[in-house]
Design an enzyme around this catalytic site. Structure first.
Site, short mmCIF file in Angstrom:
data_model
loop_
_atom_site.label_atom_id
_atom_site.label_comp_id
_atom_site.label_asym_id
_atom_site.label_seq_id
_atom_site.Cartn_x
_atom_site.Cartn_y
_atom_site.Cartn_z
N ASN A 123 -7.80 -3.13 14.58
CA ASN A 123 -9.17 -3.48 14.18
C ASN A 123 -9.20 -4.66 13.22
OD1 ASN A 123 -8.19 -2.35 11.84
ND2 ASN A 123 -9.73 -0.73 11.69
N HIS A 168 -7.36 -5.01 10.43
CA HIS A 168 -7.09 -4.75 9.02
C HIS A 168 -5.75 -5.33 8.59
CE1 HIS A 168 -5.04 -0.74 10.21
NE2 HIS A 168 -4.11 -1.42 9.58
N ASP A 170 0.81 -1.21 0.00
CA ASP A 170 0.00 0.00 0.00
C ASP A 170 0.85 1.26 0.00
OD1 ASP A 170 0.94 -0.28 2.63
OD2 ASP A 170 -0.97 -1.05 3.35
N GLU A 228 -9.84 -2.30 5.52
CA GLU A 228 -10.49 -2.04 6.80
C GLU A 228 -11.70 -2.96 6.98
OE1 GLU A 228 -9.14 -0.12 8.91
OE2 GLU A 228 -8.11 1.54 7.92
#
EC number: 3.5.99.6
Length: 236
Positions: free
Chosen positions: A128, A130, A62, A135
């Protein structure tokens, strides 16, 4: 999933590099790489080794939208300073944060991945759940795309910027579908703040609410943890 637990992140990083070396000895030519604080000990082990990476190709997960490659918070800058400037690779691919059009850039990057099938993909995991910037709610079949960052991810990354207002709101991220096509996956997680996400990834249901749980569907995943990140697992 094959879970390995170490006393600290230095030992864990060295083990991850050992698996990469084994893969290279068995013909691996393409590494999928990650950024952030988690893989730093692995990169240090790579840099301190006598292993030659000049025939290797890397593909990063990314990049922030809007950051130039020479911005010290860009992931291209991170990779150059932590690895590529010290251990040259044959080719290194990172999404272009300054690309003029998202559709053009994601199409380009999906072709890069298709043309260079990833032998070993390195991942971290967010609090979380990810992976990359996929996400909660991300589809499991997605390819590279432009994604908005959740507030929790913005908060977690704010420590790297002068202020929260400077944190980019979008990123280009390899999709979960692309990640799952990798032949082998190494997921690293360190620290107590990752323990809940690690437990959900390994012991919870496969659900879009925990993107990393998609890795349960893959046939060759090694989860490399320190004791703190493994602290909430039922089976250790």
């Amino acid at each position: 999933m094959d879970v390995k637990i170490f006393d600290n992140d230095t030992e864990a990083g060295k083990y991850a590099f050992d698996l990469i070396k084994q893969g290279m000895d068995n013909g691996a030519k393409v590494l999928g790489l990650a950024t952030g604080s988690t893989p730093v000990t692995m990169y240090k082990a790579m840099v301190n080794s006598d292993v030659d990476f000049s025939n290797m190709t890397s593909i990063n997960l990314d990049e922030y939208v809007g950051l130039a490659p020479d911005n010290d918070q860009s992931y291209r800058y991170f990779m150059q300073s932590n690895l590529f400037d010290k251990k040259p690779f044959k080719e290194t691919f990172v999404p272009n944060g300054l690309a003029k059009g998202p559709e053009e850039e994601t199409t380009r990057y999906n072709k890069v991945i298709a043309d260079h099938p990833i032998n070993i993909q390195v991942l971290g995991i967010g609090r979380n759940g990810h992976i990359g910037f996929n996400e909660p709610g991300s589809p499991f079949d997605a390819e590279t795309r432009k994604v908005p960052l959740t507030q929790s991810t913005i908060d977690a990354n704010a420590r790297f910027f002068a202020s929260e207002d400077d944190v980019p709101r979008y990123a280009y991220s390899m999709g979960i579908g692309s990640i799952l096509k990798s032949k082998k996956i190494l997921l690293l997680a360190f620290g107590e703040n990752k323990a809940d996400a690690v437990k959900k990834m390994i012991e919870g249901p496969v659900t879009n609410d925990v993107p990393a749980s998609a890795l349960q569907k893959h046939s060759d995943v090694v989860v490399i943890l320190d004791k703190a990140a493994a602290s909430k697992l039922s089976k250790k």
